[in-house]
Design a protein around this motif. Sequence first.
Motif, short mmCIF file in Angstrom:
data_model
loop_
_atom_site.label_atom_id
_atom_site.label_comp_id
_atom_site.label_asym_id
_atom_site.label_seq_id
_atom_site.Cartn_x
_atom_site.Cartn_y
_atom_site.Cartn_z
N GLU A 264 5.98 -7.26 -27.35
CA GLU A 264 7.23 -6.91 -26.71
C GLU A 264 7.68 -5.47 -26.04
N GLU A 265 7.07 -4.70 -26.29
CA GLU A 265 7.16 -3.48 -26.05
C GLU A 265 6.94 -2.98 -24.90
N VAL A 266 5.19 -2.82 -25.78
CA VAL A 266 4.35 -3.08 -24.11
C VAL A 266 4.67 -3.84 -22.68
N PHE A 267 5.13 -5.09 -22.82
CA PHE A 267 5.31 -5.67 -22.02
C PHE A 267 7.04 -4.63 -21.27
N GLU A 268 8.00 -4.67 -21.60
CA GLU A 268 8.70 -4.00 -21.80
C GLU A 268 8.22 -2.42 -20.73
N ASP A 269 7.12 -1.68 -21.28
CA ASP A 269 6.65 -0.40 -20.38
C ASP A 269 6.11 -0.99 -19.36
N PHE A 270 5.17 -2.69 -19.29
CA PHE A 270 4.91 -3.11 -17.93
C PHE A 270 5.74 -3.00 -16.62
N LYS A 271 6.74 -3.81 -17.25
CA LYS A 271 7.97 -4.05 -16.23
C LYS A 271 8.40 -2.68 -15.64
N THR A 272 8.60 -1.96 -16.32
CA THR A 272 9.00 -0.49 -15.85
C THR A 272 7.77 0.08 -14.62
N SER A 273 6.48 0.32 -15.17
CA SER A 273 5.71 0.33 -14.56
C SER A 273 6.06 -0.74 -12.89
N ILE A 274 6.14 -1.22 -12.91
CA ILE A 274 5.59 -3.00 -11.42
C ILE A 274 7.26 -1.81 -10.80
N GLU A 275 8.16 -1.61 -11.78
CA GLU A 275 9.53 -1.07 -11.64
C GLU A 275 9.30 0.29 -10.39
N GLU A 276 8.32 1.29 -11.03
CA GLU A 276 8.17 2.59 -10.36
C GLU A 276 7.23 2.57 -9.11
N LEU B 73 7.50 -0.65 -7.01
CA LEU B 73 8.02 -0.91 -6.13
C LEU B 73 8.82 -0.20 -5.09
N ILE B 74 8.97 0.79 -6.00
CA ILE B 74 9.67 1.88 -5.20
C ILE B 74 8.72 3.22 -4.80
N ALA B 75 8.25 2.72 -4.99
CA ALA B 75 6.19 3.89 -4.21
C ALA B 75 6.34 3.34 -3.23
N ASN B 76 6.36 1.86 -3.16
CA ASN B 76 5.67 0.46 -1.60
C ASN B 76 6.81 0.36 -1.41
N ASP B 77 7.64 0.60 -1.11
CA ASP B 77 8.51 -0.25 -0.87
C ASP B 77 8.91 -1.51 -1.26
N HIS B 78 9.22 -1.56 -1.94
CA HIS B 78 9.87 -2.60 -2.88
C HIS B 78 8.23 -3.78 -1.89
N LYS B 79 7.64 -3.68 -2.37
CA LYS B 79 5.97 -4.66 -2.15
C LYS B 79 4.87 -4.23 -2.96
N ILE B 80 4.91 -5.30 -3.56
CA ILE B 80 2.95 -5.21 -4.28
C ILE B 80 2.91 -6.13 -3.99
N ARG B 81 1.23 -5.85 -3.71
CA ARG B 81 0.63 -6.79 -3.42
C ARG B 81 -0.01 -7.15 -4.31
N LEU B 82 -0.07 -8.83 -4.52
CA LEU B 82 -0.28 -9.79 -5.23
C LEU B 82 -2.35 -10.17 -4.44
N THR B 83 -1.88 -11.15 -3.49
CA THR B 83 -3.06 -11.85 -3.08
C THR B 83 -3.43 -11.17 -1.22
N ASN B 84 -4.08 -11.87 -0.50
CA ASN B 84 -4.01 -11.38 1.04
C ASN B 84 -2.38 -11.67 1.75
N LYS B 85 -1.53 -12.88 0.88
CA LYS B 85 -0.53 -13.50 1.61
C LYS B 85 0.53 -12.75 0.25
N LEU B 86 0.73 -12.66 -0.93
CA LEU B 86 1.26 -13.02 -1.77
C LEU B 86 1.95 -11.30 -2.23
N PHE B 87 2.87 -11.52 -2.44
CA PHE B 87 3.93 -10.62 -3.27
C PHE B 87 4.62 -10.12 -3.80
N LEU B 88 4.82 -9.01 -4.69
CA LEU B 88 5.66 -9.26 -6.14
C LEU B 88 6.55 -8.01 -4.97
N THR B 89 8.36 -8.91 -5.30
CA THR B 89 9.49 -7.97 -4.24
C THR B 89 10.31 -7.47 -5.32
#
Length: 619
Positions: free
Chosen positions: A324-336, A338-354
Amino acid sequence: MTFTELIDKLEIWDEWQKGYIHHVPQFIQEAGTGKNWEDWDKEIFYEFFMRSADQCVSSLKQGYFTNAERELIKQNWPELSILLQRIALNQEEPLFETYHQIKELIRKCTDNNKKAATNRLIAGLQPQLLCTIVNEDKLGHLVYLLNTHVDDFKMELTYDWFKDSHNLLQIFKEKLDRDVFDIVTLPWQVYDYFQEQNTPSSTEQNDMSENKLDHQLRILEYKKQIILQGPPGTGKTRQAKELAIQLLGLDDIKELKDHPQFKLIQFHPSYTYEDFVRGIVAKPDEDGNGIIYEAENKVLGDFIKKACEHTRHNNTISSAVWLEEVFEDFKTSIEEELIANDHKIRLTNKLFLTHIGENSFHISSDGWKGDRLKFSEIIKLYQYDITEKEDTKNYHDLAKAVYHRTSYYFPVVEKFRNFVKDKPAPAPSPPGSQSDKYVLIIDEINRANLSSVLGELIYALEYRDKAVESVYEVDGKRELILPFNLYIIGTMNTADRSVGHIDYAVRRRFAFIDVLPEALVEDRHIHFNKEGFEKVSQLFSNGNVSGEFEAKDVQLGHSYFIAKTEDIRPDQTKEEIFRMKMNYEVVPILLEYVKDGVLIGDHDGKDIKAYINDLKINN
């Protein structure tokens, strides 16, 4: 003190012994015939089935059958008489299976579980094999007292009254080398002897406290759930916390605060299953489409989940807390990210985490509104090390929708795997170790309707590690399992009329332990109002308690007479605290007892109400 020295202090209670010798052999004879109850000797049938008050042959003062219960017993007589006859005709060995059959049959005829009354019947049929202390708590307490105070006495409790009763009587017979009809009163007399002793010295008191704690821990380890019961002010909640400290391997009560493996809650009359185990909650839809309703774990459901996951030690994960603790850290890293990449993280050629929702990641692609990937399913896919779509079918607790959406889930799970590479899970604890245990304290457990609040978990309390099906589905599964490493400690105020809400099904799944008032005159960490304690205690020992109550269930506890040294301000005295407690806590409760009919009659030559008012301490 040796066992013989203890017995030499006692003189046989002749009248009780005579009554026992008169009634019991006739009871065995009547039961041995198997005849209808109408054909029994009227005096014997009255003594064992119809008596409603006063002393009886097995020293049972309460717990008799009501008129309605007696009629039901008569209606079930053909079945009952066979069992009674079987025991009466066998005086050589205990018939434990038959005992329990009688207990179950009589239970069907009673509104409340009349354990003592049933035990009395069975003990009267095999006097050479079973003890006359028919109250189960008192029998256990006697064994504890003998183990503690008698040098040559040792007996391990099984917490089955029939077995413990048999074992205790055999020890008495062996040590005294006398027929049971000669010593029938002695177990009760020994119990009374210990009850009448003066308060032990400080050294003895500390030893007793440690032994008592060890005794309670042994019961808790065996049963997994106990209820500390006693009148108000006896420190039941503090005692529960002391047990939690021991189970978790801590040094101080302060360490319990915010401990991830400890929780304390308090029940109240409106508490429900949906508050305690699982329930439906309304939440705003993360896509902005109004309100959605989802089932989620509540206090116990969440604690069960953590306790179960904590012990699931395999190649993938060793600790749910770490995950649980490490997954919370993972979410924090994703949030950071997202902020650095204009709220788009590329997962595949067409798919983004927003973006990140309350319980899911949101994904999308050009021209597609997107989907949500639940945190709980991502964690499971990681735990089970699933990399192939077909493998999801092997895990019933994975949501069915995951199978059709693995192309969305797998890129996020892989991202999480890369994140935890440099964060190894902690080594697993040895099974049964202190770090493996979870402790839930339920204060005032009798104030809620336990049968309703627990629901299907009544079964799980008796069969640990066996799955039961909840009425609500959470994280794709309905199953609930109470693990062996989850300990439940309840506290119960025996002066509260609501104790009647605890029915037989619940009672037999908990071990009940008395926590009673005691004089703390030798405790150097407190100031104790000995005079006030003794005056109030006399009210409950001189026949002023109504027959509807037992004195031990209503007598005010020692905490009402304590002034803690560290709590006394520089401008206060211990006498001032004693006065405040007596005038504004003790006397009002005692007057309520008079109003409710708990305390009755006269005391020390005065009307009971006048005596209580005289207890007030003047300035």
